[in-house]
Scaffold this active site. Sequence first.
Site, PDB file in Angstrom:
ATOM      1  N   HIS A   1       0.821  -1.221   0.000  1.00  0.00           N
ATOM      2  CA  HIS A   1       0.000   0.000   0.000  1.00  0.00           C
ATOM      3  C   HIS A   1       0.844   1.255   0.000  1.00  0.00           C
ATOM      4  O   HIS A   1       0.362   2.341   0.335  1.00  0.00           O
ATOM      5  CB  HIS A   1      -0.959  -0.018   1.203  1.00  0.00           C
TER       6      HIS A   1
ATOM      7  N   THR B   1      -3.806  -8.359  10.893  1.00  0.00           N
ATOM      8  CA  THR B   1      -4.649  -7.812   9.829  1.00  0.00           C
ATOM      9  C   THR B   1      -6.062  -8.389   9.933  1.00  0.00           C
ATOM     10  O   THR B   1      -6.253  -9.542  10.278  1.00  0.00           O
ATOM     11  CB  THR B   1      -4.066  -8.082   8.427  1.00  0.00           C
TER      12      THR B   1
HETATM   13  N1  APR Z   1      -1.269  -7.439  17.491  1.00  0.00           N
HETATM   14  C1  APR Z   1      -1.849  -8.162  16.493  1.00  0.00           C
HETATM   15  N2  APR Z   1      -3.024  -7.830  15.927  1.00  0.00           N
HETATM   16  C2  APR Z   1      -3.636  -6.725  16.392  1.00  0.00           C
HETATM   17  C3  APR Z   1      -3.104  -5.920  17.426  1.00  0.00           C
HETATM   18  C4  APR Z   1      -1.866  -6.321  17.973  1.00  0.00           C
HETATM   19  N3  APR Z   1      -1.273  -5.613  18.952  1.00  0.00           N
HETATM   20  N4  APR Z   1      -3.962  -4.879  17.646  1.00  0.00           N
HETATM   21  C5  APR Z   1      -4.982  -5.033  16.775  1.00  0.00           C
HETATM   22  N5  APR Z   1      -4.799  -6.143  16.034  1.00  0.00           N
HETATM   23  C6  APR Z   1      -5.612  -6.667  14.939  1.00  0.00           C
HETATM   24  C7  APR Z   1      -7.081  -6.337  15.024  1.00  0.00           C
HETATM   25  O1  APR Z   1      -7.773  -7.358  15.725  1.00  0.00           O
HETATM   26  C8  APR Z   1      -7.479  -6.324  13.528  1.00  0.00           C
HETATM   27  O2  APR Z   1      -7.885  -7.638  13.126  1.00  0.00           O
HETATM   28  O3  APR Z   1      -5.144  -6.034  13.774  1.00  0.00           O
HETATM   29  C9  APR Z   1      -6.183  -5.977  12.809  1.00  0.00           C
HETATM   30  C10 APR Z   1      -6.181  -4.599  12.186  1.00  0.00           C
HETATM   31  O4  APR Z   1      -7.142  -4.590  11.165  1.00  0.00           O
HETATM   32  P1  APR Z   1      -7.354  -3.245  10.312  1.00  0.00           P
HETATM   33  O5  APR Z   1      -7.473  -2.089  11.229  1.00  0.00           O
HETATM   34  O6  APR Z   1      -8.445  -3.533   9.321  1.00  0.00           O
HETATM   35  O7  APR Z   1      -5.960  -3.046   9.534  1.00  0.00           O
HETATM   36  P2  APR Z   1      -5.472  -3.806   8.228  1.00  0.00           P
HETATM   37  O8  APR Z   1      -5.944  -5.222   8.206  1.00  0.00           O
HETATM   38  O9  APR Z   1      -4.003  -3.581   8.138  1.00  0.00           O
HETATM   39  O10 APR Z   1      -6.205  -2.971   7.062  1.00  0.00           O
HETATM   40  C11 APR Z   1      -5.831  -3.264   5.726  1.00  0.00           C
HETATM   41  O11 APR Z   1      -7.122  -1.354   5.015  1.00  0.00           O
HETATM   42  O12 APR Z   1      -7.778   0.869   5.259  1.00  0.00           O
HETATM   43  C12 APR Z   1      -6.942   0.009   4.573  1.00  0.00           C
HETATM   44  O13 APR Z   1      -4.928   0.657   3.573  1.00  0.00           O
HETATM   45  C13 APR Z   1      -5.496   0.363   4.810  1.00  0.00           C
HETATM   46  O14 APR Z   1      -3.595  -1.145   4.831  1.00  0.00           O
HETATM   47  C14 APR Z   1      -4.890  -0.928   5.380  1.00  0.00           C
HETATM   48  C15 APR Z   1      -5.873  -1.994   4.923  1.00  0.00           C
END
Ligand code: APR
Length: 249
Positions: free
Chosen positions: A121, A190
């Site tokens: 990204h 994620t």
């Molecule tokens: N360790 C591991 N996992 C964690 C932690 C932690 N300390 N804290 C939160 N999480 C988990 C949450 O439970 C959630 O499932 O991380 C995940 C974060 O999910 P999102 O906020 O959706 O982030 P992500 O999956 O990276 O989003 C993907 O979406 O908006 C777009 O471009 C943006 O790259 C991003 C993409």
Amino acid sequence: MTTNERINKIVDILLVSNSVTALTGAGVSAESGIATFRDPDGIWSKFNPLELASIDGFISNPERVWSWYQYRVNIVNNSKPNPGHYALAEFHKYNLDFNLITQNVDGLHQRAGSENVIELHGSIIRNKCFNCNQIHEGAVINGNLLNNCKRCNGLIRPDVIWFGEMLPESEINTAQKLSSNTDLFFSIGTSAEVYPAADLPLIAKSNGAILIEINPVKTQLSNFADIRIELTSGKAMPLIIEEYKKRVE
Ligand code: APR
């Protein structure tokens, strides 16, 4: 199985794996103080992605988009990698064919020492011309004026992938190739909701990889995982790499 038994099982698999691939998301940076996107207090609960992370949003109000990205860049610049980033960086030291693919744009994997990170990204600390894609070095905002591209005078924008945009071709092709040819695939921090990144663990699994999910909360990927560790990445990844080091050294 207890968490310890799961950790030991993962290390058993690591010891017989030739290639290992990890996909990380915003959860890996949560313990560095950088908000995730979809957690209850996440970024999208406070800001409108279509206004701030889309082409239309940028065209209609580049100053608003830039002040938001400056706010996020300041948070990133004042953050440090956490034990989860450092543990992942250690995987490179062993003769595993280890590849790290990230959805994160904060550069913390690189600051922790990870090499050849595949940034699906983009990067919030890199800017480019909206018109000609020329990478822009240096400050973007002078006083309250936005700098323009030196080459074509276009608007400068953050070099991140916005909603509705295609991912950089070479990065996603490499990520898909690695995922289809790996023995062990980690999905770490994620929500597995955003495609095409969310396809990668399924591509790996359908090509015979063992799928591990590290996330304190269940996701739509959880049912496909062979082993789940319901800990934060800052806790789980150091436990895994320390147990692995004990067995190989
Ligand atoms: N360790 C591991 N996992 C964690 C932690 C932690 N300390 N804290 C939160 N999480 C988990 C949450 O439970 C959630 O499932 O991380 C995940 C974060 O999910 P999102 O906020 O959706 O982030 P992500 O999956 O990276 O989003 C993907 O979406 O908006 C777009 O471009 C943006 O790259 C991003 C993409």
